[in-house]
Write a protein that holds these residues in place. Structure first.
Motif, mmCIF file in Angstrom:
data_model
loop_
_atom_site.group_PDB
_atom_site.id
_atom_site.type_symbol
_atom_site.label_atom_id
_atom_site.label_comp_id
_atom_site.label_asym_id
_atom_site.label_seq_id
_atom_site.Cartn_x
_atom_site.Cartn_y
_atom_site.Cartn_z
ATOM 1 N N LEU A 268 3.988 -15.185 -6.626
ATOM 2 C CA LEU A 268 4.232 -13.701 -6.599
ATOM 3 C C LEU A 268 4.392 -13.545 -5.364
ATOM 4 C CD1 LEU A 268 4.080 -11.325 -8.493
ATOM 5 C CD2 LEU A 268 1.679 -11.129 -7.993
ATOM 6 N N ILE A 269 5.592 -13.024 -4.653
ATOM 7 C CA ILE A 269 5.860 -12.824 -3.552
ATOM 8 C C ILE A 269 5.605 -11.393 -3.084
ATOM 9 C CG2 ILE A 269 7.522 -14.493 -3.078
ATOM 10 C CD1 ILE A 269 9.820 -12.729 -3.661
ATOM 11 N N LEU A 270 4.575 -11.012 -3.304
ATOM 12 C CA LEU A 270 3.766 -9.749 -2.932
ATOM 13 C C LEU A 270 2.479 -9.605 -2.247
ATOM 14 C CD1 LEU A 270 5.022 -8.032 -6.344
ATOM 15 C CD2 LEU A 270 5.952 -7.334 -4.258
ATOM 16 N N PRO A 271 1.989 -8.501 -1.757
ATOM 17 C CA PRO A 271 0.782 -8.619 -1.123
ATOM 18 C C PRO A 271 -0.216 -8.551 -2.332
ATOM 19 C CG PRO A 271 2.146 -6.745 -0.069
ATOM 20 C CD PRO A 271 2.918 -7.350 -1.239
ATOM 21 N N ALA A 272 -1.544 -8.680 -2.106
ATOM 22 C CA ALA A 272 -2.557 -8.996 -3.096
ATOM 23 C C ALA A 272 -2.740 -7.446 -3.794
ATOM 24 C CB ALA A 272 -3.957 -9.163 -2.359
ATOM 25 N N ALA A 273 -2.865 -7.607 -4.927
ATOM 26 C CA ALA A 273 -2.897 -6.426 -5.656
ATOM 27 C C ALA A 273 -4.027 -5.126 -5.256
ATOM 28 C CB ALA A 273 -3.305 -6.360 -7.469
ATOM 29 N N GLU A 274 -5.282 -5.897 -4.988
ATOM 30 C CA GLU A 274 -6.537 -4.910 -4.458
ATOM 31 C C GLU A 274 -5.968 -4.363 -3.243
ATOM 32 O OE1 GLU A 274 -9.757 -3.830 -1.891
ATOM 33 O OE2 GLU A 274 -8.291 -5.677 -1.364
ATOM 34 N N LEU A 275 -5.237 -5.135 -2.277
ATOM 35 C CA LEU A 275 -4.934 -4.392 -0.876
ATOM 36 C C LEU A 275 -3.703 -3.525 -1.140
ATOM 37 C CD1 LEU A 275 -4.812 -4.668 2.473
ATOM 38 C CD2 LEU A 275 -3.118 -6.463 2.200
ATOM 39 N N ARG A 276 -2.767 -3.388 -1.835
ATOM 40 C CA ARG A 276 -1.643 -2.651 -2.171
ATOM 41 C C ARG A 276 -2.326 -1.410 -3.021
ATOM 42 N NH1 ARG A 276 3.875 -2.887 -5.558
ATOM 43 N NH2 ARG A 276 2.635 -2.334 -7.241
ATOM 44 N N ASP A 277 -3.234 -1.716 -3.599
ATOM 45 C CA ASP A 277 -3.909 -0.258 -4.451
ATOM 46 C C ASP A 277 -4.397 0.412 -3.297
ATOM 47 O OD1 ASP A 277 -2.908 -1.141 -6.727
ATOM 48 O OD2 ASP A 277 -4.768 -1.816 -7.601
ATOM 49 N N ARG A 278 -5.227 -0.001 -2.562
ATOM 50 C CA ARG A 278 -6.156 0.657 -1.453
ATOM 51 C C ARG A 278 -5.121 1.408 -0.384
ATOM 52 N NH1 ARG A 278 -8.280 -0.246 3.384
ATOM 53 N NH2 ARG A 278 -7.496 -2.477 3.565
ATOM 54 N N ARG A 429 0.198 -0.511 12.213
ATOM 55 C CA ARG A 429 -1.245 -0.363 11.906
ATOM 56 C C ARG A 429 -1.512 -1.026 10.693
ATOM 57 N NH1 ARG A 429 -5.108 -0.309 10.365
ATOM 58 N NH2 ARG A 429 -6.811 1.191 10.011
ATOM 59 N N LEU A 430 -0.838 -0.925 9.605
ATOM 60 C CA LEU A 430 -0.676 -1.865 8.289
ATOM 61 C C LEU A 430 -0.943 -3.170 8.560
ATOM 62 C CD1 LEU A 430 2.277 -0.140 6.065
ATOM 63 C CD2 LEU A 430 -0.489 0.242 5.895
ATOM 64 N N ASP A 431 -0.251 -3.878 9.801
ATOM 65 C CA ASP A 431 -0.241 -5.284 9.917
ATOM 66 C C ASP A 431 -1.927 -5.580 10.257
ATOM 67 O OD1 ASP A 431 0.810 -8.106 10.851
ATOM 68 O OD2 ASP A 431 -0.136 -7.403 12.607
ATOM 69 N N THR A 432 -2.689 -4.772 10.716
ATOM 70 C CA THR A 432 -3.925 -4.994 11.010
ATOM 71 C C THR A 432 -4.804 -5.192 9.829
ATOM 72 O OG1 THR A 432 -4.588 -2.497 11.114
ATOM 73 C CG2 THR A 432 -3.817 -3.746 13.192
ATOM 74 N N GLU A 433 -4.285 -4.619 8.733
ATOM 75 C CA GLU A 433 -5.037 -4.471 7.422
ATOM 76 C C GLU A 433 -4.383 -5.843 6.557
ATOM 77 O OE1 GLU A 433 -7.145 -2.678 6.386
ATOM 78 O OE2 GLU A 433 -6.848 -1.372 7.910
ATOM 79 N N GLY A 434 -3.336 -6.698 7.356
ATOM 80 C CA GLY A 434 -3.163 -7.962 6.526
ATOM 81 C C GLY A 434 -2.040 -7.650 5.571
ATOM 82 N N TYR A 435 -1.319 -6.630 5.721
ATOM 83 C CA TYR A 435 -0.386 -6.121 4.736
ATOM 84 C C TYR A 435 1.147 -7.116 5.252
ATOM 85 C CZ TYR A 435 2.752 -3.685 1.665
ATOM 86 O OH TYR A 435 3.693 -3.163 0.584
ATOM 87 N N ARG A 436 1.841 -7.585 4.345
ATOM 88 C CA ARG A 436 3.041 -8.097 4.432
ATOM 89 C C ARG A 436 3.940 -7.512 3.167
ATOM 90 N NH1 ARG A 436 1.072 -9.121 8.534
ATOM 91 N NH2 ARG A 436 0.974 -11.025 9.879
ATOM 92 N N GLY A 437 5.360 -7.185 3.812
ATOM 93 C CA GLY A 437 6.217 -7.062 2.819
ATOM 94 C C GLY A 437 6.870 -5.662 2.883
ATOM 95 N N PHE A 438 7.116 -4.886 1.849
ATOM 96 C CA PHE A 438 8.132 -3.986 1.709
ATOM 97 C C PHE A 438 7.052 -2.662 1.786
ATOM 98 C CE2 PHE A 438 9.092 -0.437 -0.918
ATOM 99 C CZ PHE A 438 10.347 0.062 -0.571
ATOM 100 N N SER A 439 7.945 -1.602 2.511
ATOM 101 C CA SER A 439 7.268 -0.240 2.717
ATOM 102 C C SER A 439 8.156 0.660 2.499
ATOM 103 C CB SER A 439 6.184 -0.219 3.787
ATOM 104 O OG SER A 439 6.735 -0.126 4.942
ATOM 105 N N ARG A 440 7.852 1.896 2.196
ATOM 106 C CA ARG A 440 8.609 3.025 2.113
ATOM 107 C C ARG A 440 8.002 4.105 2.933
ATOM 108 N NH1 ARG A 440 13.336 4.662 -0.991
ATOM 109 N NH2 ARG A 440 13.538 6.582 -1.450
#
Length: 456
Positions: A268-278, A429-440
């Motif tokens: 699954l080439i997406l961030p973790a569901a818990e991280l994305r929900d937050r 700033r999102l990078d410090t949360e460990g986020y990788r991938g798409f953002s809009r």
């Protein structure tokens, strides 16, 4: 007589008068000094007999029988160094004789073997298929049987990487419109869709033939059903090389989706569901934007209780009479409400009460959307395009997104630079949360040319 002067030599007499220079090959441990001689009617150059050609030696023998001018005996002395010391002849000496003397005294240079300064790389198997601008990824030739890992360094190499991709990637969703057309840029990219608008005519869209009547409550339920469907599972593993795992991309997913992919061997080439929900919360991203120096539309964060409490919070923040209220979650304007009076509050209060809310000033703006990708190397910012929102013929929601338009004059060069800076700051700033991938993101441009704000 010394060993140097005892060596046999022949004299070559030139017909024109000039300064006489005598050069003799030095013996081991000696140095040769070339002295200026008195003017004479001939120039005599002494060379070792062994180095002369036979014809020249014979001619020199005949000439030697004639009377010749007296030569000056070279002076030799032993020095610690074996390096020859040569005294230049005066300016009045003959250039021809001087050049000949220097050439005779100079040692021969060692022969240097030719070396290719640019060694050629030897190609190794497997070769990476060559891609050109005209290559269509959907119809590219066969890829190598083994993936060759390498680092991409620029947009051109990113393009080449995806055009020669040999790992199957599937976009799973109710419809394929979110990434429709990406299969023309990314090789081995396919769609798994619940609804098929092409009735089987699209070569890259797969829809199960047997679909029981099911009332789905969300996009996550549709995607999870598709992933567990036997026809879909057979299609995703068809002609799959041993050890290769299909990759899955979705818009809507949850922890159940992650569990299904783990059990079926999908990546699954997406961030973790818990991280994305937050991070999907408008309240959370507003706070993060403030921390990153990315301003939002003038706002105040509050709680939905009563219309009176809403007005008190808005007045304290000088937000004006026309307000825009958002709850933390929701897309396409489903949770965006315009409240100008108590009647508007009564209409939408059921969706607002007991929730954290973002209360904003209503502004006259040009909404400009931008998409970005957060990578290990930084934030890659895409093109900017205007947003369509609230058109009754396209959406039932007054503040709902309903499309985009892209043209070169969307932003000026100054505005584009400002918007890119805001997006990169938010990406860092999102990078410090460990986020990788798409953002809009959406940039709101007010009529004041220098004023810009950001909204998630």
């Amino acid at each position: 007589m010394s060993a140097e002067t005892s060596r046999s030599s022949k004299e070559i007499v030139q017909p024109r008068p000039t300064t006489k220079v005598v050069v003799a090959k030095p013996a081991t441990g000696t140095s040769t000094v070339v002295k200026k001689a008195k003017p004479a009617t001939a120039t005599t150059v002494k060379k070792p007999a062994a180095a002369a050609a036979p014809a020249a030696a014979s001619k020199a023998t005949k000439l030697a029988a004639k009377p010749a001018a007296k030569t000056t005996k070279p002076s030799t002395r032993t020095t610690p160094a074996a390096k020859p010391v040569v005294t230049k002849p005066p300016a009045t000496s003959s250039p021809t004789a001087s050049s000949a003397a220097v050439r005779a005294a100079a040692p021969l240079a060692d022969t240097v073997p030719s070396v290719d300064p640019m060694p050629r790389a030897v190609p190794t198997d497997p070769e990476i298929p060559e891609a050109t601008i005209g290559t269509d990824a959907a119809f590219a030739s066969d890829a190598p049987s083994v993936t060759v890992p390498h680092t991409v360094r620029n947009i051109s190499e990113v393009r080449h990487f995806f055009r020669t991709n040999d790992v199957p990637i599937f976009f799973v969703g109710a419809t394929p419109f979110n990434l429709l057309g990406l299969d023309r840029w990314v090789r081995n990219f396919s769609y798994v869709s619940y609804y098929d608008s092409w009735d089987g005519a699209h070569p890259r869209i797969f829809t199960p033939a047997h679909k029981p009547v099911t009332d789905f409550e969300s996009g996550e339920e549709i995607n999870n059903w598709l992933l567990l469907n036997a026809e879909v599972r057979a299609r995703m593993t068809q002609n799959l090389r041993p050890g290769l795992r299909p990759k899955v991309a979705l818009v809507f997913f949850n922890e159940e989706t992650e569990r299904i992919c783990r059990e079926l061997g999908y990546d699954l080439i997406l961030p973790a569901a818990e991280l994305r929900d937050r991070l999907d919360s408008k309240i959370v991203t507003t706070k993060m934007g403030d921390e990153a120096g990315v301003p939002s539309v003038p706002n105040v964060l509050s709680n939905g209780t009563t219309f009176k409490a809403l007005r008190e919070a808005a007045d304290a923040a000088w937000l004006g009479d026309e307000l825009v209220v958002q709850t933390p979650y929701g897309d396409s304007g489903k949770t965006t409400f315009f409240i100008n009076n108590e009647s508007d509050w009564d209409t939408h209060s059921a969706d607002i009460i007991r929730q954290d809310i973002k209360v904003m000033r209503r502004i006259n703006n040009l909404p400009v959307a931008v998409e970005a990708v957060l990578t290990r190397s930084g934030t890659v910012v895409g093109p900017f395009f205007t947003e369509l929102a609230g058109h009754p013929s396209l959406t039932p929601y007054p503040g709902g997104w309903c499309g985009n338009e892209m043209h070169p004059e969307v932003l000026t060069a100054t505005q584009r630079a400002r918007a890119m800076d805001l997006v990169k700051r938010m990406g860092d700033r999102l990078d410090t949360e460990g986020y990788r991938g798409f953002s809009r993101s959406t940039c709101w441009w007010t009529p004041t040319p220098t004023r810009s704000t950001w909204a998630n």
